[in-house]
Design a protein around this motif. Structure first.
Motif, PDB file in Angstrom:
ATOM      1  N   GLU A  32       0.829  -1.205   0.000  1.00  0.00           N
ATOM      2  CA  GLU A  32       0.000   0.000   0.000  1.00  0.00           C
ATOM      3  C   GLU A  32       0.863   1.255   0.000  1.00  0.00           C
ATOM      4  OE1 GLU A  32      -3.400  -0.003   2.725  1.00  0.00           O
ATOM      5  OE2 GLU A  32      -3.194  -2.189   2.830  1.00  0.00           O
ATOM      6  N   ALA A  33       1.983   1.216   0.712  1.00  0.00           N
ATOM      7  CA  ALA A  33       2.894   2.358   0.723  1.00  0.00           C
ATOM      8  C   ALA A  33       3.423   2.613  -0.688  1.00  0.00           C
ATOM      9  CB  ALA A  33       4.047   2.115   1.698  1.00  0.00           C
ATOM     10  N   VAL A  34       3.831   1.552  -1.373  1.00  0.00           N
ATOM     11  CA  VAL A  34       4.339   1.683  -2.744  1.00  0.00           C
ATOM     12  C   VAL A  34       3.266   2.284  -3.648  1.00  0.00           C
ATOM     13  CG1 VAL A  34       5.039   0.359  -4.791  1.00  0.00           C
ATOM     14  CG2 VAL A  34       6.108  -0.098  -2.573  1.00  0.00           C
ATOM     15  N   ALA A  35       2.040   1.793  -3.528  1.00  0.00           N
ATOM     16  CA  ALA A  35       0.947   2.317  -4.364  1.00  0.00           C
ATOM     17  C   ALA A  35       0.724   3.803  -4.102  1.00  0.00           C
ATOM     18  CB  ALA A  35      -0.337   1.528  -4.104  1.00  0.00           C
ATOM     19  N   CYS A  36       0.788   4.211  -2.840  1.00  0.00           N
ATOM     20  CA  CYS A  36       0.589   5.633  -2.508  1.00  0.00           C
ATOM     21  C   CYS A  36       1.742   6.486  -3.028  1.00  0.00           C
ATOM     22  CB  CYS A  36       0.420   5.810  -1.005  1.00  0.00           C
ATOM     23  SG  CYS A  36      -1.168   5.260  -0.362  1.00  0.00           S
ATOM     24  N   TYR A  37       2.988   6.018  -2.866  1.00  0.00           N
ATOM     25  CA  TYR A  37       4.125   6.785  -3.391  1.00  0.00           C
ATOM     26  C   TYR A  37       4.018   6.932  -4.909  1.00  0.00           C
ATOM     27  CZ  TYR A  37       6.602   6.551   1.104  1.00  0.00           C
ATOM     28  OH  TYR A  37       6.961   6.685   2.415  1.00  0.00           O
ATOM     29  N   ARG A  38       3.600   5.875  -5.580  1.00  0.00           N
ATOM     30  CA  ARG A  38       3.427   5.963  -7.034  1.00  0.00           C
ATOM     31  C   ARG A  38       2.336   6.960  -7.404  1.00  0.00           C
ATOM     32  NH1 ARG A  38       3.794  -0.417  -8.607  1.00  0.00           N
ATOM     33  NH2 ARG A  38       6.058  -0.563  -8.604  1.00  0.00           N
ATOM     34  N   LYS A  39       1.283   7.012  -6.602  1.00  0.00           N
ATOM     35  CA  LYS A  39       0.199   7.976  -6.839  1.00  0.00           C
ATOM     36  C   LYS A  39       0.738   9.402  -6.695  1.00  0.00           C
ATOM     37  CE  LYS A  39      -4.264   8.854  -7.297  1.00  0.00           C
ATOM     38  NZ  LYS A  39      -5.002   8.574  -8.506  1.00  0.00           N
ATOM     39  N   VAL A  40       1.567   9.626  -5.674  1.00  0.00           N
ATOM     40  CA  VAL A  40       2.170  10.953  -5.484  1.00  0.00           C
ATOM     41  C   VAL A  40       2.979  11.335  -6.713  1.00  0.00           C
ATOM     42  CG1 VAL A  40       3.801  12.326  -4.120  1.00  0.00           C
ATOM     43  CG2 VAL A  40       2.277  10.718  -2.971  1.00  0.00           C
ATOM     44  N   ILE A  41       3.791  10.404  -7.202  1.00  0.00           N
ATOM     45  CA  ILE A  41       4.639  10.678  -8.362  1.00  0.00           C
ATOM     46  C   ILE A  41       3.784  10.995  -9.581  1.00  0.00           C
ATOM     47  CG2 ILE A  41       6.270   9.607  -9.964  1.00  0.00           C
ATOM     48  CD1 ILE A  41       7.450   8.179  -7.406  1.00  0.00           C
ATOM     49  N   ALA A  42       2.669  10.298  -9.730  1.00  0.00           N
ATOM     50  CA  ALA A  42       1.770  10.572 -10.862  1.00  0.00           C
ATOM     51  C   ALA A  42       1.141  11.959 -10.736  1.00  0.00           C
ATOM     52  CB  ALA A  42       0.679   9.504 -10.942  1.00  0.00           C
ATOM     53  N   LEU A  43       0.798  12.359  -9.511  1.00  0.00           N
ATOM     54  CA  LEU A  43       0.150  13.653  -9.284  1.00  0.00           C
ATOM     55  C   LEU A  43       1.138  14.818  -9.278  1.00  0.00           C
ATOM     56  CD1 LEU A  43      -2.300  12.616  -6.422  1.00  0.00           C
ATOM     57  CD2 LEU A  43      -2.958  13.338  -8.725  1.00  0.00           C
ATOM     58  N   ALA A  44       2.340  14.560  -8.750  1.00  0.00           N
ATOM     59  CA  ALA A  44       3.331  15.630  -8.577  1.00  0.00           C
ATOM     60  C   ALA A  44       4.722  15.067  -8.872  1.00  0.00           C
ATOM     61  CB  ALA A  44       3.250  16.190  -7.156  1.00  0.00           C
ATOM     62  N   PRO A  45       5.105  15.013 -10.139  1.00  0.00           N
ATOM     63  CA  PRO A  45       6.368  14.371 -10.523  1.00  0.00           C
ATOM     64  C   PRO A  45       7.622  14.978  -9.902  1.00  0.00           C
ATOM     65  CG  PRO A  45       4.997  14.764 -12.449  1.00  0.00           C
ATOM     66  CD  PRO A  45       4.332  15.448 -11.294  1.00  0.00           C
ATOM     67  N   THR A  46       7.540  16.195  -9.378  1.00  0.00           N
ATOM     68  CA  THR A  46       8.716  16.800  -8.747  1.00  0.00           C
ATOM     69  C   THR A  46       8.701  16.664  -7.221  1.00  0.00           C
ATOM     70  OG1 THR A  46       7.662  18.975  -8.699  1.00  0.00           O
ATOM     71  CG2 THR A  46       9.053  18.469 -10.612  1.00  0.00           C
ATOM     72  N   PHE A  47       7.776  15.896  -6.668  1.00  0.00           N
ATOM     73  CA  PHE A  47       7.712  15.643  -5.225  1.00  0.00           C
ATOM     74  C   PHE A  47       8.782  14.595  -4.914  1.00  0.00           C
ATOM     75  CE2 PHE A  47       4.409  15.836  -1.657  1.00  0.00           C
ATOM     76  CZ  PHE A  47       5.321  15.459  -0.683  1.00  0.00           C
ATOM     77  N   LYS A  48      10.001  15.072  -4.753  1.00  0.00           N
ATOM     78  CA  LYS A  48      11.175  14.207  -4.742  1.00  0.00           C
ATOM     79  C   LYS A  48      11.205  13.206  -3.592  1.00  0.00           C
ATOM     80  CE  LYS A  48      14.017  17.601  -2.395  1.00  0.00           C
ATOM     81  NZ  LYS A  48      15.200  18.429  -2.445  1.00  0.00           N
ATOM     82  N   ASP A  49      10.646  13.530  -2.446  1.00  0.00           N
ATOM     83  CA  ASP A  49      10.710  12.609  -1.314  1.00  0.00           C
ATOM     84  C   ASP A  49       9.981  11.302  -1.592  1.00  0.00           C
ATOM     85  OD1 ASP A  49      12.271  14.385   0.075  1.00  0.00           O
ATOM     86  OD2 ASP A  49      10.614  15.230   1.216  1.00  0.00           O
ATOM     87  N   SER A  50       9.005  11.328  -2.482  1.00  0.00           N
ATOM     88  CA  SER A  50       8.323  10.088  -2.850  1.00  0.00           C
ATOM     89  C   SER A  50       9.272   9.138  -3.569  1.00  0.00           C
ATOM     90  CB  SER A  50       7.116  10.380  -3.733  1.00  0.00           C
ATOM     91  OG  SER A  50       6.135  11.029  -2.975  1.00  0.00           O
ATOM     92  N   TYR A  51      10.091   9.680  -4.474  1.00  0.00           N
ATOM     93  CA  TYR A  51      11.083   8.850  -5.155  1.00  0.00           C
ATOM     94  C   TYR A  51      12.063   8.251  -4.141  1.00  0.00           C
ATOM     95  CZ  TYR A  51       9.611  11.177  -9.485  1.00  0.00           C
ATOM     96  OH  TYR A  51       8.893  11.658 -10.558  1.00  0.00           O
TER      97      TYR A  51
END
Length: 158
Positions: free
Chosen positions: A72-91
């Motif tokens: 679930e954490a991975v799915a949420c981080y991927r969602k963040v990246i899809a919504l905000a590609p420069t949200f670097k902490d998700s990467y």
């Protein structure tokens, strides 16, 4: 309807009437207090408000990580990246999960995406070097470590 069900229904109704920012603030307090289930509930309620979706998904990912629900954490981080590609902490966080599970190629790809946003981040450069070492790519590992040294030398930290 049993009493507990009525109380729960009332609380859900009450929470859904709060603006997303108030829900996020309450969820953040619950997270800091270690009440992860409450934080998760409040973040999910805040998602319905449509505001700050990337931040809410990031916080949900962190909650899931701490609850050891890594899928679930991975799915949420991927969602963040899809919504905000420069949200670097998700990467960064996503790369660390992949690294922890010995998925070094995906970890390296994820850390590299972080470095596309912030090419001088020392911790991520070190993680990239460590990942290259795990893959047996010594020259690339050395190059990543050199970049950390050069960054420190330029900033006066060396």
């Amino acid at each position: 309807m049993p009493f507990q069900a009525r109380v729960l229904s009332f609380l859900i109704l009450l929470v859904s009437a709060l603006p997303a920012s108030a829900l996020i603030d309450a969820a953040n307090r619950a997270y800091l207090d270690g009440n992860l289930k409450k934080a998760e509930f409040l973040y999910r309620q805040a998602l319905t408000g449509g505001e700050n979706q990337a931040l809410i998904y990031f916080n949900l990912a962190n909650v899931n990580y701490r609850l050891e629900r890594l899928d679930e954490a991975v799915a949420c981080y991927r969602k963040v990246i899809a919504l905000a590609p420069t949200f670097k902490d998700s990467y960064h966080n996503l790369g660390k999960i992949y690294y922890a599970f010995d998925n070094y190629v995906t970890s390296l790809e994820t850390f590299s995406a972080y470095l596309d946003v912030d090419p001088l981040d020392e911790e991520t450069l070190l993680l990239v070097g460590d990942t290259y070492k795990k893959l047996g790519l010594w020259r690339q590992a050395e190059e990543s470590y050199r970049r950390v040294f050069q960054t420190n030398a330029q900033s006066g930290d060396a």
